[in-house]
Design a protein around this motif. Structure first.
Motif, short mmCIF file in Angstrom:
data_model
loop_
_atom_site.label_atom_id
_atom_site.label_comp_id
_atom_site.label_asym_id
_atom_site.label_seq_id
_atom_site.Cartn_x
_atom_site.Cartn_y
_atom_site.Cartn_z
N SER B 256 0.84 -1.19 0.00
CA SER B 256 0.00 0.00 0.00
C SER B 256 0.88 1.24 0.00
O SER B 256 2.04 1.20 0.42
N THR B 257 0.33 2.34 -0.52
CA THR B 257 1.13 3.56 -0.62
C THR B 257 0.43 4.74 0.04
O THR B 257 -0.79 4.79 0.13
N LYS B 258 1.25 5.68 0.49
CA LYS B 258 0.75 6.88 1.15
C LYS B 258 1.42 8.07 0.48
O LYS B 258 2.64 8.12 0.40
N THR B 259 0.59 8.98 -0.04
CA THR B 259 1.15 10.15 -0.73
C THR B 259 0.93 11.40 0.10
O THR B 259 -0.19 11.63 0.60
N VAL B 260 2.00 12.18 0.28
CA VAL B 260 1.85 13.47 1.00
C VAL B 260 2.55 14.55 0.19
O VAL B 260 3.47 14.28 -0.58
N ILE B 261 2.08 15.77 0.36
CA ILE B 261 2.68 16.92 -0.34
C ILE B 261 3.05 17.96 0.72
O ILE B 261 2.20 18.33 1.54
N THR B 262 4.30 18.35 0.73
CA THR B 262 4.72 19.34 1.73
C THR B 262 4.26 20.74 1.30
O THR B 262 4.04 20.98 0.10
N PRO B 263 4.18 21.64 2.23
CA PRO B 263 3.99 23.04 1.81
C PRO B 263 5.31 23.54 1.20
O PRO B 263 6.32 22.84 1.31
N ALA B 264 5.29 24.68 0.54
CA ALA B 264 6.53 25.26 0.02
C ALA B 264 7.49 25.42 1.19
O ALA B 264 7.13 26.04 2.19
N LEU B 265 8.68 24.81 1.08
CA LEU B 265 9.58 24.76 2.25
C LEU B 265 10.04 26.17 2.62
O LEU B 265 10.58 26.89 1.78
N PRO B 266 9.85 26.58 3.86
CA PRO B 266 10.30 27.90 4.27
C PRO B 266 11.82 27.91 4.52
O PRO B 266 12.39 26.85 4.72
#
Lengths: 171, 266
Positions: B256-266
């Protein structure tokens, strides 16, 4: 203008009494049948209604519970103990005392689910859960009308069967 | 005229009148008795229907418990309900309780759903049968219990740091399941020309090399115990990652897979 009062002959009186007796007998039979049916209907109604209400309440409580504390898997008992999601209602216990079904939630008072009009017996909770499931309980009890007289029209009893599976999924 | 008025006819009922009156009363009595008797039968039938519904519901509840154990237990067919070895079991094509006959039919809807119909029939009286049928749909809940669904990735505090802001820090992984989950692969995507050179989970280097955006990194299998949160210590890149958005796909041991998207890195 001759006027006189005519009386009844003996034969007339006898006929009158005979007709009145037949009519009265019919009325009494009719009234008796009506009464008997009314009592019977009341007996049926008490048994069916109280059985349905008690069973519905128990299955609903099981479905919403977290887990079955007792009886253990593949065993049966005359009382049921449930762990719920609330500490105030844990444990929720169903049992039978003095021919009445009862519920006790947490440290609360015992509340009767059936009244003195009926006699509950043979209460049985059977834990039929498969392994690694959150639990499933088969409930069974017999309800009889608590008749003071032993007239046939007040004898009515039924056995209720119902089951409930806990909604929560095994984690 | 006057003579006629004074002539008093003797009163009383004729036998015909009596018969008519008695007949009328008999009709009324029959109607009332019928109403009461049919009312009683109605109460009885209502009670039977209620108990039949409870039995039908029992079939649904048993099927649910069988499904909870394993979705594969629900094989398409028509069953009676029984107990075997202290658990719910299917037996024959129907089962009988008192006057009630119950059958449970399992039929497919799609790959992860079955339709379960629980039908109870009984003789209501000499000429009529009563029937209650309940339907439910049961889903393969085991699919819901994937490792990826138990992995909670927190990217809210992701940031670029280190010398030249080439490291992504601040991401955490938490296992909310009651059993261990294991991360086996990581795929990261970002914009720009930078390459990824190193991945550290929980202060352990699980992968190093040089790969471009979108490459699948076969990391050292990293188990996360029940309830534990581990830090993604760092993803090291070859360029400044400030302002970049990184999409990360975690692949678990069960595929199974889990996808996440970070915010624009500060």
């Amino acid at each position: 203008m001759k006027s006189y009062t005519r009386g009844f002959t003996l034969v007339e009186v006898i006929i009158y009494i005979a007709v009145a007796a037949v009519l009265l007998a019919l009325v009494m039979t009719f009234y008796g049948a009506l009464q008997s049916a009314r009592i019977k209907e009341q007996a049926i109604n008490e048994v069916e209604t109280q059985g349905a209400v008690a069973m519905t309440l128990m299955t609903q409580t099981v479905r919403n519970a977290k887990l079955i504390t007792a009886p253990a898997t593949s065993t049966s008992a005359s009382s049921l103990s449930l762990t719920t999601y609330l500490s105030s209602t844990t444990p929720t216990v169903f049992d039978l005392s003095s021919s009445a079904l009862r519920i006790k939630e947490g440290v609360g008072t015992v509340i009767a689910l059936t009244n003195s009009q009926v006699v509950v017996s043979n209460l049985s909770f059977q834990n039929l859960s498969w392994t690694s499931t959150s639990g499933s309980i088969k409930i069974q009890f017999t309800i009889d009308y608590a008749s003071t007289t032993k007239q046939s029209n007040t004898i009515y009893g039924k056995t209720f069967y119902g089951s409930a599976t806990i909604r929560r999924l095994q984690q | 005229m006057q003579k006629e008025r004074l002539h008093i006819k003797p009163g009383g009922f004729s036998i015909i009148e009596l018969i008519v009156a008695a007949g009328l009363m008999l009709l009324l009595a029959t109607a009332f008795t019928g109403a009461v008797l049919y009312g009683e039968e109605g109460t009885q039938i209502a009670g039977q229907r209620m108990r039949a519904t409870l039995l039908a519901e029992e079939g649904i509840q048993a099927a649910r418990n069988v499904r909870d154990q394993s979705f594969s237990n629900l094989v398409d067919s028509t069953y009676g309900l029984a107990q075997s070895g202290g658990v719910w079991f299917a037996s024959g094509a129907s089962d009988t309780q008192d006057i009630f006959t119950r059958s449970i039919t399992v039929s497919p809807v799609d790959a992860v759903t079955k339709q379960v119909v629980s039908t109870v029939t009984w003789p209501e009286n000499a000429v009529r049968n009563g029937s209650v049928s309940l339907t439910t749909y049961l889903t393969n809940t085991q699919l819901l219990a994937t490792q990826a669904n138990s992995l909670v990735v927190n990217v809210a505090a992701a940031n670029a740091a280190g010398v030249g802001n080439v490291d992504m820090l601040g991401v955490t992984l938490k296992n909310v399941a009651s059993s261990t989950v294991t991360v086996t692969q990581i795929q990261a995507s970002w914009s720009g020309v930078a390459s990824i050179t190193q991945v550290l989970l929980n202060a352990v280097t699980v992968w190093s090399g040089t790969q471009s955006s979108g490459s699948i990194l076969n990391i050292t299998d990293t188990p996360i115990a029940t309830g534990i949160t581990i830090p993604v210590t760092r993803f090291r890149f070859t360029a400044d990652m400030t302002g970049k958005v990184i999409t990360i796909i975690f692949t678990m041991l069960d595929g199974s897979t889990k996808t996440v998207i970070t915010p624009a890195l500060p």
